[in-house]
Design a protein around this motif. Structure first.
Motif, PDB file in Angstrom:
ATOM      1  N   GLU A 539       0.837  -1.207   0.000  1.00 36.66           N
ATOM      2  CA  GLU A 539       0.000   0.000   0.000  1.00 36.66           C
ATOM      3  C   GLU A 539       0.869   1.255   0.000  1.00 36.66           C
ATOM      4  OE1 GLU A 539      -3.015   0.430  -0.574  1.00 36.66           O
ATOM      5  OE2 GLU A 539      -3.693  -1.641  -0.488  1.00 36.66           O
ATOM      6  N   LEU A 540       1.941   1.193   0.796  1.00 35.83           N
ATOM      7  CA  LEU A 540       2.806   2.356   0.868  1.00 35.83           C
ATOM      8  C   LEU A 540       3.499   2.587  -0.470  1.00 35.83           C
ATOM      9  CD1 LEU A 540       3.483   4.372   3.097  1.00 35.83           C
ATOM     10  CD2 LEU A 540       5.679   3.227   3.300  1.00 35.83           C
ATOM     11  N   LYS A 541       3.881   1.507  -1.082  1.00 36.80           N
ATOM     12  CA  LYS A 541       4.517   1.578  -2.386  1.00 36.80           C
ATOM     13  C   LYS A 541       3.543   2.217  -3.387  1.00 36.80           C
ATOM     14  CE  LYS A 541       7.775   0.418  -5.320  1.00 36.80           C
ATOM     15  NZ  LYS A 541       9.065   1.051  -5.160  1.00 36.80           N
ATOM     16  N   ARG A 542       2.289   1.726  -3.323  1.00 36.65           N
ATOM     17  CA  ARG A 542       1.275   2.310  -4.205  1.00 36.65           C
ATOM     18  C   ARG A 542       1.166   3.807  -3.951  1.00 36.65           C
ATOM     19  NH1 ARG A 542      -4.394   0.242  -3.317  1.00 36.65           N
ATOM     20  NH2 ARG A 542      -4.913   1.461  -5.156  1.00 36.65           N
ATOM     21  N   ALA A 576      -5.154   9.879  -2.232  1.00 38.08           N
ATOM     22  CA  ALA A 576      -4.105   8.856  -2.291  1.00 38.08           C
ATOM     23  C   ALA A 576      -4.017   8.117  -0.965  1.00 38.08           C
ATOM     24  CB  ALA A 576      -2.767   9.493  -2.642  1.00 38.08           C
ATOM     25  N   ARG A 577      -4.085   8.859   0.137  1.00 42.77           N
ATOM     26  CA  ARG A 577      -3.992   8.208   1.454  1.00 42.77           C
ATOM     27  C   ARG A 577      -5.183   7.308   1.703  1.00 42.77           C
ATOM     28  NH1 ARG A 577       0.261  10.164   5.085  1.00 42.77           N
ATOM     29  NH2 ARG A 577       1.443  11.277   3.522  1.00 42.77           N
ATOM     30  N   GLU A 578      -6.366   7.846   1.371  1.00 43.58           N
ATOM     31  CA  GLU A 578      -7.582   7.055   1.595  1.00 43.58           C
ATOM     32  C   GLU A 578      -7.509   5.734   0.855  1.00 43.58           C
ATOM     33  OE1 GLU A 578     -11.103   9.146   0.505  1.00 43.58           O
ATOM     34  OE2 GLU A 578     -10.849  10.602   2.140  1.00 43.58           O
ATOM     35  N   ILE A 579      -7.091   5.818  -0.397  1.00 46.38           N
ATOM     36  CA  ILE A 579      -7.137   4.650  -1.261  1.00 46.38           C
ATOM     37  C   ILE A 579      -6.074   3.607  -0.873  1.00 46.38           C
ATOM     38  CG2 ILE A 579      -6.488   3.997  -3.637  1.00 46.38           C
ATOM     39  CD1 ILE A 579      -8.334   6.390  -4.481  1.00 46.38           C
ATOM     40  N   THR A 580      -5.022   4.029  -0.182  1.00 47.90           N
ATOM     41  CA  THR A 580      -3.955   3.090   0.175  1.00 47.90           C
ATOM     42  C   THR A 580      -3.955   2.752   1.658  1.00 47.90           C
ATOM     43  OG1 THR A 580      -2.437   4.936   0.460  1.00 47.90           O
ATOM     44  CG2 THR A 580      -2.423   3.867  -1.683  1.00 47.90           C
ATOM     45  N   GLY A 581      -5.159   2.501   2.186  1.00 50.36           N
ATOM     46  CA  GLY A 581      -5.239   1.973   3.541  1.00 50.36           C
ATOM     47  C   GLY A 581      -5.135   2.996   4.640  1.00 50.36           C
ATOM     48  N   GLY A 582      -5.062   4.265   4.278  1.00 48.27           N
ATOM     49  CA  GLY A 582      -5.105   5.346   5.263  1.00 48.27           C
ATOM     50  C   GLY A 582      -4.071   5.210   6.365  1.00 48.27           C
ATOM     51  N   GLU A 583      -4.469   5.599   7.558  1.00 44.35           N
ATOM     52  CA  GLU A 583      -3.591   5.612   8.728  1.00 44.35           C
ATOM     53  C   GLU A 583      -2.997   4.233   9.000  1.00 44.35           C
ATOM     54  OE1 GLU A 583      -3.018   8.305  11.010  1.00 44.35           O
ATOM     55  OE2 GLU A 583      -3.783   9.365   9.250  1.00 44.35           O
ATOM     56  N   GLU A 584      -3.832   3.224   8.759  1.00 47.56           N
ATOM     57  CA  GLU A 584      -3.426   1.876   9.150  1.00 47.56           C
ATOM     58  C   GLU A 584      -2.083   1.496   8.536  1.00 47.56           C
ATOM     59  OE1 GLU A 584      -5.417  -2.379   8.805  1.00 47.56           O
ATOM     60  OE2 GLU A 584      -6.865  -0.740   8.898  1.00 47.56           O
TER      61      GLU A 584
ATOM     62  N   VAL B  26     -12.113  14.938  -8.633  1.00 43.72           N
ATOM     63  CA  VAL B  26     -11.181  14.992  -7.495  1.00 43.72           C
ATOM     64  C   VAL B  26     -11.806  15.773  -6.351  1.00 43.72           C
ATOM     65  CG1 VAL B  26      -8.967  15.909  -6.725  1.00 43.72           C
ATOM     66  CG2 VAL B  26      -9.122  14.704  -8.905  1.00 43.72           C
ATOM     67  N   LYS B  27     -12.471  16.865  -6.714  1.00 41.86           N
ATOM     68  CA  LYS B  27     -13.121  17.681  -5.682  1.00 41.86           C
ATOM     69  C   LYS B  27     -14.137  16.836  -4.910  1.00 41.86           C
ATOM     70  CE  LYS B  27     -13.449  22.190  -6.801  1.00 41.86           C
ATOM     71  NZ  LYS B  27     -14.006  23.226  -7.702  1.00 41.86           N
ATOM     72  N   LYS B  28     -14.798  15.924  -5.644  1.00 44.57           N
ATOM     73  CA  LYS B  28     -15.787  15.048  -4.991  1.00 44.57           C
ATOM     74  C   LYS B  28     -15.135  13.835  -4.349  1.00 44.57           C
ATOM     75  CE  LYS B  28     -18.959  15.813  -8.698  1.00 44.57           C
ATOM     76  NZ  LYS B  28     -19.527  15.030  -9.771  1.00 44.57           N
ATOM     77  N   ARG B  29     -13.817  13.851  -4.250  1.00 46.79           N
ATOM     78  CA  ARG B  29     -13.083  12.737  -3.650  1.00 46.79           C
ATOM     79  C   ARG B  29     -13.344  11.416  -4.379  1.00 46.79           C
ATOM     80  NH1 ARG B  29     -11.442  14.867   1.460  1.00 46.79           N
ATOM     81  NH2 ARG B  29     -10.404  16.676   0.622  1.00 46.79           N
ATOM     82  N   LYS B  30     -13.437  11.543  -5.694  1.00 39.72           N
ATOM     83  CA  LYS B  30     -13.587  10.315  -6.474  1.00 39.72           C
ATOM     84  C   LYS B  30     -12.309  10.050  -7.239  1.00 39.72           C
ATOM     85  CE  LYS B  30     -18.532  10.050  -7.467  1.00 39.72           C
ATOM     86  NZ  LYS B  30     -19.458  10.494  -8.508  1.00 39.72           N
ATOM     87  N   ASN B  31     -12.035   8.770  -7.465  1.00 41.19           N
ATOM     88  CA  ASN B  31     -10.888   8.372  -8.254  1.00 41.19           C
ATOM     89  C   ASN B  31     -11.121   8.831  -9.692  1.00 41.19           C
ATOM     90  OD1 ASN B  31      -8.787   7.074  -9.513  1.00 41.19           O
ATOM     91  ND2 ASN B  31      -9.265   5.030  -8.714  1.00 41.19           N
ATOM     92  N   GLU B  61     -11.334   2.186 -19.375  1.00 41.22           N
ATOM     93  CA  GLU B  61     -11.218   3.212 -18.343  1.00 41.22           C
ATOM     94  C   GLU B  61      -9.778   3.329 -17.899  1.00 41.22           C
ATOM     95  OE1 GLU B  61     -13.629   3.036 -14.950  1.00 41.22           O
ATOM     96  OE2 GLU B  61     -15.190   4.219 -15.935  1.00 41.22           O
ATOM     97  N   ARG B  62      -9.323   4.536 -17.715  1.00 36.32           N
ATOM     98  CA  ARG B  62      -7.986   4.738 -17.175  1.00 36.32           C
ATOM     99  C   ARG B  62      -8.116   5.583 -15.917  1.00 36.32           C
ATOM    100  NH1 ARG B  62      -3.729   6.725 -21.420  1.00 36.32           N
ATOM    101  NH2 ARG B  62      -3.975   4.540 -22.031  1.00 36.32           N
ATOM    102  N   ALA B  63      -7.814   4.973 -14.754  1.00 36.79           N
ATOM    103  CA  ALA B  63      -7.975   5.677 -13.481  1.00 36.79           C
ATOM    104  C   ALA B  63      -6.632   6.177 -12.987  1.00 36.79           C
ATOM    105  CB  ALA B  63      -8.601   4.743 -12.446  1.00 36.79           C
ATOM    106  N   PHE B  64      -6.638   7.311 -12.327  1.00 38.53           N
ATOM    107  CA  PHE B  64      -5.374   7.798 -11.782  1.00 38.53           C
ATOM    108  C   PHE B  64      -4.919   6.928 -10.612  1.00 38.53           C
ATOM    109  CE2 PHE B  64      -2.930  10.637  -8.861  1.00 38.53           C
ATOM    110  CZ  PHE B  64      -1.804  10.732  -9.651  1.00 38.53           C
ATOM    111  N   PHE B  65      -5.858   6.564  -9.742  1.00 35.75           N
ATOM    112  CA  PHE B  65      -5.465   5.777  -8.581  1.00 35.75           C
ATOM    113  C   PHE B  65      -5.487   4.283  -8.897  1.00 35.75           C
ATOM    114  CE2 PHE B  65      -6.617   9.803  -6.525  1.00 35.75           C
ATOM    115  CZ  PHE B  65      -5.400  10.045  -5.904  1.00 35.75           C
ATOM    116  N   ASN B  66      -4.664   3.926  -9.813  1.00 33.65           N
ATOM    117  CA  ASN B  66      -4.461   2.538 -10.187  1.00 33.65           C
ATOM    118  C   ASN B  66      -2.988   2.468 -10.563  1.00 33.65           C
ATOM    119  OD1 ASN B  66      -3.954   0.362 -12.010  1.00 33.65           O
ATOM    120  ND2 ASN B  66      -6.153   0.127 -12.309  1.00 33.65           N
ATOM    121  N   VAL B  67      -2.279   1.631  -9.827  1.00 37.44           N
ATOM    122  CA  VAL B  67      -0.824   1.627  -9.954  1.00 37.44           C
ATOM    123  C   VAL B  67      -0.381   1.463 -11.402  1.00 37.44           C
ATOM    124  CG1 VAL B  67       1.257   0.318  -9.385  1.00 37.44           C
ATOM    125  CG2 VAL B  67      -0.394   0.858  -7.611  1.00 37.44           C
TER     126      VAL B  67
END
Lengths: 605, 367, 367, 605
Positions: A539-542, A576-584, B26-31, B61-67
């Protein structure tokens, strides 16, 4: 084809004249390596060990908290001779028994009963005395006193190796200040220079497995080592039991019947075996197709009857042996033990490689930090913990390094009628190298095993466990590789060793299976821990990947739309933080990290 | 110029809309996600009527929050932002230049926005299909490769250029050859000969083949760039010139022919403007080595990559033509391939003086 | 043409002598050897007077029965044999074409005579120095890269070409630009601007920089080929035009400048015809990013290869000039490099409208 | 700190009451794994082995060429019981000795003398009988006859395990056709299914190390295996010797003096030790600072004198023991043995993995090709050789595969006064995989060792030899990897085993050093061979490179100069051969090649 002309013929008669009885002492004098006396290095440790085993057993049996002094003295003018002396505060030895105990092989109180003890063969201390006698010509000396106000005795005993009988050379009354206790002293050919590292390891591990022991170790040319008592609570006492019927073979059954004082088989069964009530005895006889009135003597004389009875026993469900015949080390002590080993290993990682039978060379000048009392340890632990995120269950902080420690205790099982129990402790982590073979500490009935690791069933069980399943590397058919220490203890009323020197445990499948189960249990917990860490690291790497691009994306979006760059960036960072497991994720990795500065993987890694 | 301005405004609006969508999400906290039409084999089909490859309707679909997608997402907007700037100042630039313009190191790491042009080119194509604007509308042009000579005059950005008088050099074919840039002047050409490689083009030019044969001689430096393809297509459709293609006898050569004729998977959305369904393959055919008695020592053994490529090509629906299959299957079973240069073993100018004239005379080509 | 025939005969005789020597040695059961002048750093020296790099006298033996040299030995004669054929029929060809002509599989193995053109090019250079015949005398020419526009007319093989009227395309600079092929016609050019990359050249051409500035605009597609270098050298020496070089701010860019000016190790035997000792470096200088306030985000971090190259270059005797060292040392200590395109962060046409004019006005260049 | 309150106190007196003597049979009954009876699988092999050892020793001693029959019979209705019977044509056993030999542990003729023999402890066969008795209740049966015309006897003997004394259950005169010999038969709990592969390996290797033996092996559910005698020449006889003075320790010296019948120390030294002449005895006494008139009894009583004498012995140069006490296998036989193993291994490579203590599962249905006589082998060798280039010294052709075979015999050495000798054989090549661990065959006094490879000093010596020096791969601390088999034999008047089961050799440094020297000797020869082959392969590789380009070069030269292409090519080809070692290269590689068609490396390799 015709046999060629014989060159010289010894007849059966001539050969018969050469047949002779061999005494057990002659046998072992010649095969001294079977007893652990194959080299002057090992002889020293074996001698200390046999004496300490006896003292601890005696104290335990008489309910005394043991207080031991081990002394090694150089013999002036002979660099290859040393005097070993072990003094205890045990119950002492009745004078009449002293000669046989120290001057006769295969004599003792532990062989004929089923009870967990350190000694079990009646060979050890008299073998040491014999080795000393052969190599130096000198007898063993014993001081002993059995109680306050009673006389103390000093005896010099020799062993007549041709006949395996003791010869008392002198016997005098002496003054001893203490109320009771025994001192045994003998001179032997030895190599202290090479042997001291084994002695130190033995002493450390013995203290750890026996926290109720206070020990002083006096060494040539170095300060005494003093290990205070770490616990005033003696270990749970192991009780003596009778054999379990399921482990008894036909021949043994017949022998027991012959010697039994019970006239009918039903009483014989009830009184000579554990877990056999009247009802169970009836069921056995029923299953065997034998009459309840069968007499024991008939059984002793008739092989067919004995075979039937044995089959009847096997066909009857009988409760497993009582566990109070065993005294395991216990989870808490195993964890403490591991923590203590780790402290030593961390300090001297390069200095103390795994022990093998053949040392590659002397290592001198090793510094020793006395083991800390549990209070001191506790204080240290608390101090270290104060600066850090509180550890997860299973984690320990040792000298600022984080370790994952678990243990597993198996329920008692039986092999060949002998109850036994396996305990395993596992420590993982710290700063240990990832690419080295793990450390393996073996114990049997609280006695550390320091030699013949390769021949030991414990090693075999560790090697045959699939550690890859538990996130460790493992070369084919070898010990696993990784930052891990294992402690394996087998407690049994009869530990099967591969030789009389009790250095390695024989490969009995029942034992190996239990060790493997305990290892697997620890392994599963370890795997869960490692996977959790890996997941957090992932997660941190992500997160670091996302963070790498956020700045760039925010600028582009700003340049195209005119939206506030810092605002967009802030939103993206939060996402980014939310999506990668946050504080945990942070927390798990904070716990892992020994050095907080190195916490974040960067793209260079 | 007015049309160009209108188009530029439209394109600008499209880019801005795309970016605004992301800012909103992003403003809506969506990916934040992009929807990119797929430029893959699974999303092209062969239009049997038009005889060209066309893009299908599948999108990705191409998402930003996808490694796996974050970097491309970032790159897409980096490129979009650069295009926006070009559009605003009314300049154009090459995709290579765009790569250099947008390449830099990220923060204090060792990572760059792009490491190779191979990375930025597909991003540009993604942007083209995503905002539905051709490369030219983004004010970009492809790298130029390719030269042309022949009996024709062209008017390039107002300059009149006589392609009969280019000496040993030849006219560098620009990337943008739309009618507003390039116009055709007087010509006596009877056909267009497109050769795969510059080296061969030079041989033909040295031998003044185009003069004798009255043809336009053009090469695309391997897989021809958009400019060359579009120019050939324009000569074919506007001047009604037949197009002949001469490539190496290997899968890659034959594939070049197929792209000229029907378009490619990657640029399926441009086939309408690029493909020349009437283009003809004159060689090197897998049957030529035998027919023209090429010495065995000119052969190059096929490697695994060659065989794999043939297998792949045979599975494309637009390679179903029996003649094409014969060509490729013979190539595979020969297990040999030949450079066009192999013909020079029969004499340095065998190709210009005997081989090609005979092929055209005998109408020995594929369609 | 008569001169050409005489030269061809001479060259033929040289090649034949070389091969005959080998046949003789083999007949005597001796390991046949070639003596090849060394084209390495150790065998070049900087002629301080002429200010060019020259080839020394060291030679290297190349034996056929030596595992490390056998293949090259064979290749040398393969190339020699192909050149012999070209000379006999009086044709020329490109070195790329020669690669294709001589590439084939050996017997029934999987080995080819050559796998890459990178292998055959040095063999050609070896042959040139071994038989003491320039590439052109072997009837070979280098691959062409590079375009030119500007206020000049050239006569190429009899065709008059007006380089003022090349539209967006530009004139492809041929490989052989000797006076018997290319002659200079009327010109109003005041100087020659050689840029490293085609993308930048296109920017300058689109902005019609050459028209405003009255200069010849030429690029060499990275390290310029012989044709471009020779043409620049001819314009410099025959037309007395100053030469300015604009390259990326990285070791490779700066090295291109040094090659234009002084020649290269590999082609030291051609320096006399190629080098332009008066060539001037206008940028991108290592001090420009600060001076022209380039945003930090346009920088690319130097990698190990870059640093290694700088170290190597600083050890060349012809890099002893204080100014040059300053340039390279600043580059190394910045640990950053910049594409020419980085300037476009200051505006797409910043480079043509502000940067370069100011540099020339201020005479802010290296020599 | 005050000791905690004891929970229950056993006094010294109470503990004294429990002290008892332990008989050696009780001890081993409980520790049966020490004798090789840890599993039903191993029990079968151990039993056969002990009986065969005894028979071979007896035949050897009485100059009889041995003729043995081993039989394994299934017991009807009991899948885990088998009868083992071993019959010999030996000298027979005097009836009075039968009970003790088969019914008492530590009884025999071999322990008290220094002579190379298979048995040495007086434990083996009686331990097998005891195991049978415990597991089945049945006594051992013995038929024996000591000479033509003498009565034959059949006895049933049991062992009283409490006392380690024999009990004769029956004793009858019987008729036996043969002139002399002994048959021993006993029933035991066993696993033939799993054990048969070990038995087969044991039988094969025993036959190989004892070519004077004729052996028949009768098995359940399979054809008999018959191994004819391969040589009518019995092995060189090993003679009994006296101890060497350098190996004697103080205590032993005093004991020997006590028991000596020679009154003065000078005679005592001359008569009780080997290699002590009158002159040497004088020198010893001189070095010890003792008078020539010193009486033996004084030595027996005075430790100080004994110490002086021992130092005197150590200070005196004394000849090494005579080598006629040892009977090595010999170079020729070791080579034959390896060839024979290779034939089997080649055939069954996948079927017979290296043996380990714990088998992973039963392997049934193995087919066995009877070992060939040396005549047959010779014929095969000659036939194969006829089709091929004559092998270099050290090379052998086995079933069309080429092997390099060497052996090395060390001169006898001494450890603890016991003479011993090490022999090593090495075979390399064939079609064996390059990436597998080598095969290791261990022998001690002509007896194959099949178990506990990991615990064996031989294995350790092989692992600690640096095989990389000899062109083999070797993982760290492991056996080398490559197409190689090693045979290591240790002959000694007293082989030190790691346990009474005689499965592995103890790690005595003197032994390990000798094994390593022998291994190094073989290793050096191997390395020379491999390097020669590599050099030839390199020349061939060079040649193939030149040949690859010759055609092309010839064409170019032809095209440029007009010279005759075939002529130029021919000259170049001749040159290429000359430059790359000419004919010699061809020959070396012809010898290597198993398949002449694959001889030439092509560029694809």
């Amino acid at each position: 084809e015709a046999p060629a002309k014989p060159r010289r013929k010894a007849t059966a008669e001539q050969m018969a004249q050469r047949q002779r009885e061999i005494s057990v002492s002659e046998f072992f004098a010649k095969n001294r390596h079977l007893l652990g006396f194959d080299s002057p290095t090992k002889a020293l440790l074996t001698t200390v060990k046999e004496a300490v085993d006896n003292s601890l057993d005696a104290c335990e049996e008489s309910g005394i908290l043991p207080d031991l002094t081990i002394e090694i003295r150089a013999v002036p003018g002979a660099s290859d001779r040393f005097v070993v002396s072990v003094e205890d505060n045990g119950p002492g030895i009745v004078k009449a028994q002293v000669p046989k105990i120290f001057g006769k092989l295969l004599y003792g109180s532990k062989f004929h009963r089923l009870k967990q003890s350190r000694g079990q063969q009646g060979i050890g201390i008299s073998a040491a005395a014999m080795y000393g006698q052969i190599t130096t010509g000198k007898p063993v000396q014993v001081w002993t006193k059995t109680g306050k106000g009673r006389p103390a005795h000093r005896l010099e005993v020799q062993l007549d190796t041709r006949k395996n009988v003791p010869v008392v050379l002198s016997d005098t009354e002496v003054d001893l200040e203490k109320d009771h206790g025994t001192t045994v002293e003998l001179e032997l050919q030895a190599d202290y220079g090479r042997g001291q590292r084994y002695l130190l390891r033995y002493v450390e591990q013995t203290v750890l497995a026996n926290p109720h022991l206070a020990l002083t170790f006096l060494r040539p040319g170095a300060d005494p080592l003093v290990f205070p008592r770490a616990s005033t609570e003696p270990p749970k006492e192991a009780l003596e039991i009778k054999p379990h019927p399921h482990g008894v073979e036909v021949g043994t059954l017949m022998l027991m019947a012959t010697e039994s004082k019970y006239r009918d088989v039903r009483s014989f069964l009830q009184n000579s075996f554990s877990r056999v009530s009247g009802g169970v005895a009836d069921e056995i006889l029923g299953n065997a197709g034998l009459k309840r009135t069968l007499r024991t003597q008939q059984l002793a004389d008739d092989r067919e009857l004995a075979e039937k009875l044995r089959q009847g026993i096997l066909d009857t469900r009988i409760m497993a042996p009582s566990t109070n015949c065993l005294s395991p080390i216990g989870d808490e002590l195993i964890r403490q033990g591991l923590i203590s080993f780790l402290s030593v290993v961390e300090e001297e990682a390069e200095e103390l490689p795994q022990l093998e039978l053949l040392e590659k060379g002397a290592r001198r000048g090793r510094k020793k930090a006395p083991v800390k009392t549990s209070e001191e340890k506790q204080a240290e632990l608390e101090k270290a913990a104060a600066d850090a995120v509180p550890p997860e269950p299973g984690e320990e902080i040792i000298k600022g390094k984080k370790f994952f420690i678990v243990s597993s205790t198996r329920p008692p099982k039986v092999y060949r009628g002998n109850p036994f129990q396996v305990e395993v402790g596992l420590a993982y982590g710290g700063d240990w190298p990832q690419d080295k073979t793990i450390e393996l500490y073996r114990f049997a009935n609280r006695v550390p095993l320091l030699f013949q690791r390769g021949a030991c069933g414990v090693t075999d069980a560790v090697m045959k466990t699939d550690w890859k399943k538990y996130e460790l590397q493992q070369p084919r058919g070898a010990l696993p590789v990784g930052p891990m220490a294992l402690l394996v203890h087998i407690a049994s009323v009869w530990v099967p060793f591969t030789s009389e020197s009790k250095e390695a445990i024989a490969h009995y499948p029942e034992l190996l299976a239990e060790i493997r189960l305990a290892l697997q249990d620890c392994g599963r917990k370890l795997a869960a821990f490692i996977r959790k860490r890996k997941a957090a690291a992932y997660e941190l790497k992500r997160r670091s990947i996302f963070e790498l691009y956020i700045d760039e994306l925010a600028r582009s979006l700003h340049e195209i739309t005119g939206a506030d760059r810092e605002k967009v960036k802030g939103d993206l960072v939060v996402l980014a933080r939310e999506i990668t497991g946050g504080e945990e994720t942070d927390e798990i990795l904070d716990r892992v990290a020994s050095n907080p500065k190195k916490r974040r993987p960067t793209d260079e890694e | 110029m007015a049309t160009r301005d209108v188009t530029a405004k439209k394109t600008l609006a499209k880019i801005e809309a795309l970016a605004k969508g992301v800012v909103q999400e992003v403003k809506k906290r969506k990916n934040p996600r992009l929807v990119v039409p797929l430029r893959t084999l699974s999303n092209v089909q062969f239009n049997a009527k038009k005889k060209i490859i066309e893009l299908g309707a599948d999108k990705q679909e191409r998402a930003f929050f996808n490694v796996a997608q974050a970097k491309k997402f970032m790159q897409t907007f980096l490129v979009a932002s650069a295009c926006k700037e070009l559009l605003e100042v009314g300049k154009t630039t090459s995709i290579r230049d765009l790569y250099y313009m947008t390449k830099h190191t990220l923060g204090d790491t060792r990572q760059n926005t792009f490491d190779e042009q191979d990375e930025s080119d597909p991003i540009i194509e993604d942007l083209e299909v995503t905002v539905d604007a051709l490369r030219e509308e983004l004010h970009l042009f492809a790298n130029r490769k390719g030269l042309m000579v022949g009996p024709m005059t062209v008017i390039d950005s107002g300059d009149t250029i006589d392609l009969r008088r280019q000496g040993s050099g030849g006219w560098g074919v620009p990337s943008i050859v739309e009618p507003n840039v390039i116009r055709f002047g007087k010509t006596e050409a009877k056909y267009v000969l497109l050769v795969e490689k510059e080296a061969v083009w030079s041989r033909f030019n040295e031998d003044k083949y185009w003069k004798k044969e009255q043809c336009m001689l053009i090469h695309g430096g391997g897989q021809p760039p958009r400019g060359v393809r579009r120019l050939v297509q324009r000569m074919h459709s506007e001047l009604k010139l037949p197009v002949y293609v001469l490539v190496d006898n290997d899968p890659w050569g034959f594939y070049i022919y197929s792209v000229i004729k029907q378009g490619s998977i990657n640029l399926a959305y441009e086939s309408m403007r690029m493909a020349v369904p009437g283009a003809r393959f004159v060689g090197i055919s897998s049957f030529d080595p035998e027919r023209y008695r090429l010495p065995d020592e000119t052969a190059i053994r096929m490697d695994d990559g060659d065989h794999k490529r043939i297998k792949q090509m045979l599975e494309y629906p637009w390679f179903e033509k029996k003649q094409w299959r014969r060509e490729l299957e013979a190539m595979a079973s020969n297990n040999k391939k030949y450079e066009i240069e192999a013909l020079s073993r029969r004499g340095i100018s065998f190709i210009t003086e005997e081989y090609l004239p005979k092929k055209l005379r005998d109408r020995d080509f594929l369609e």
